[in-house]
Motif scaffolding. Structure first.
Motif, PDB file in Angstrom:
ATOM      1  N   GLU A 229     -19.945  53.530  76.711  1.00  0.00           N
ATOM      2  CA  GLU A 229     -21.227  53.255  77.462  1.00  0.00           C
ATOM      3  C   GLU A 229     -21.974  52.189  77.001  1.00  0.00           C
ATOM      4  O   GLU A 229     -22.718  51.148  77.605  1.00  0.00           O
ATOM      5  N   GLU A 230     -21.823  51.992  75.729  1.00  0.00           N
ATOM      6  CA  GLU A 230     -22.720  50.457  75.303  1.00  0.00           C
ATOM      7  C   GLU A 230     -21.921  49.362  75.726  1.00  0.00           C
ATOM      8  O   GLU A 230     -23.000  48.420  76.202  1.00  0.00           O
TER       9      GLU A 230
ATOM     10  N   VAL B 102     -23.468  54.853  83.945  1.00  0.00           N
ATOM     11  CA  VAL B 102     -24.616  53.819  83.597  1.00  0.00           C
ATOM     12  C   VAL B 102     -25.286  52.984  84.549  1.00  0.00           C
ATOM     13  O   VAL B 102     -26.491  52.992  84.218  1.00  0.00           O
ATOM     14  N   SER B 103     -24.392  52.863  85.663  1.00  0.00           N
ATOM     15  CA  SER B 103     -25.118  52.248  86.483  1.00  0.00           C
ATOM     16  C   SER B 103     -25.946  52.859  87.664  1.00  0.00           C
ATOM     17  O   SER B 103     -26.724  52.463  88.382  1.00  0.00           O
TER      18      SER B 103
ATOM     19  N   ARG C  62     -22.827  49.159  79.533  1.00  0.00           N
ATOM     20  CA  ARG C  62     -24.300  48.915  79.650  1.00  0.00           C
ATOM     21  C   ARG C  62     -24.788  47.483  79.280  1.00  0.00           C
ATOM     22  O   ARG C  62     -25.471  46.665  80.053  1.00  0.00           O
TER      23      ARG C  62
END
Length: 330
Positions: free
Chosen positions: A293-294, A237-238, A297
């Protein structure tokens, strides 16, 4: 379904804030009772300013469909609120904790597992040794006033996501996003369990809408997430160039690393069973777990929006580098 009128004791921080936002989205009318130290979410019908320990009389004679208690830690607080409200408020939702269970070294704890008992049930000192036992007494105080059909007790696991004041989950996405060699505890298969505050809010609002009563462990599905998955998702994600060095429990404990404080979400040995609680009853009543992931993020975005402050937990970069050097020497 007709909108509910909801009184929230609290409602401006983390769990309470996310509940209020979700309830407003669903068209319910929300009144807050709190000390007024933080602004109320937009759309709240009324904010009654007061301290629950001294100003409950401000609620006397008022009527709501439901009260949601986000801020009681000792049984006196629950008993006083329930006794004052029971004549005018039909249902009571109390936010408890999975820390109520006596045998926390056992995997698969469910809502019928044995509960903690305090040596001094009259104490109002809230700390790591009394927190769970006091929440047990809070649940029992509520049961002494509201009948079973009118009370909903929610026992969350570790609550994560945007607005988390503890920084426990936040530490890992932030650390991975910084890149470089990351000290990682135990191994990538180490089981983790939590509940995103927004999933908790969805569950509570939905349960109130359907008139659900009873007691529910609000945790994600046991075995769904691991430490390895958390770190790899944070890396993806990053977009960071992080690498992970997995370090044994024995080494970390020998170096004086504090579980959950220096390395959040690391609970070695049997203590890790805290991440294997049975949440199937809540899932049967509509609890859903959003993708990792949500959560990662949105947590990183929230951290950036608040100016990327220093975190309250976790180890310094210097301490981490020192431990990694020592691990390699061995």
């Amino acid at each position: 379904m007709a909108p509910l009128s909801v009184l929230v004791i609290g409602g401006t921080q983390f769990i309470g804030k996310h509940f209020v936002v979700k309830a407003l989205e669903r068209g319910h009318e929300v009144t807050l009772f709190n000390r007024g130290s933080k602004p109320a979410p937009a759309g709240v019908a009324e904010q009654i300013v007061g301290d629950r320990n001294t100003d409950l009389a401000k609620l006397e004679g008022r009527t709501w469909d439901v009260v949601v208690d986000t801020s009681a830690y000792v049984p006196r607080q629950v008993r006083e609120a329930a006794e004052l409200l029971v004549a005018g408020v039909g249902r009571y939702l109390f936010i408890s904790t999975i820390s109520v269970y006596a045998d926390q070294d056992t995997a698969g704890l469910n809502e019928d597992s044995g509960l903690l008992r305090l040596e001094d049930p009259a104490t109002e000192v809230v700390d790591g040794t009394t927190y769970g036992g006091l929440k047990v007494l809070c649940e029992e105080a509520l049961a002494g006033v509201y009948p079973a059909s009118s009370r909903l007790v929610v026992r969350p696991g570790i609550v994560v996501g945007p607005d988390d004041p503890t920084d426990r989950f936040t530490y890992w996405p932030v650390r991975v996003a910084r890149g470089g060699e990351v000290l990682a505890p135990s191994g990538p298969e180490l089981a983790l369990q939590w509940i995103d505050a927004r999933d908790l809010a969805d569950f509570m609002v939905g349960a109130l809408e359907r008139g659900v009563a009873g007691t529910y462990n609000a945790v994600c599905e046991a075995g769904r997430f691991t430490t390895g998955e958390l770190l790899n998702v944070a890396k993806r994600v990053s977009g960071a160039d992080a690498s992970f060095t997995w370090v044994s429990d024995e080494f970390l404990l020998g170096q004086g690393v504090r579980p959950f404080a220096d390395l959040p979400f690391w609970l070695p040995g049997a203590e890790g069973n805290l991440f294997k609680v049975d949440g199937s009853r809540a899932h049967g009543q509509g609890l859903r777990d959003r993708p990792l992931e949500e959560t990662v993020r949105d947590t990183l975005q929230w951290q950036a929006e608040r100016g990327d402050p220093a975190l309250k937990v976790g180890m310094s970069a210097d301490r981490e580098a020192e431990l990694l050097r020592e691990w390699r020497r061995r």
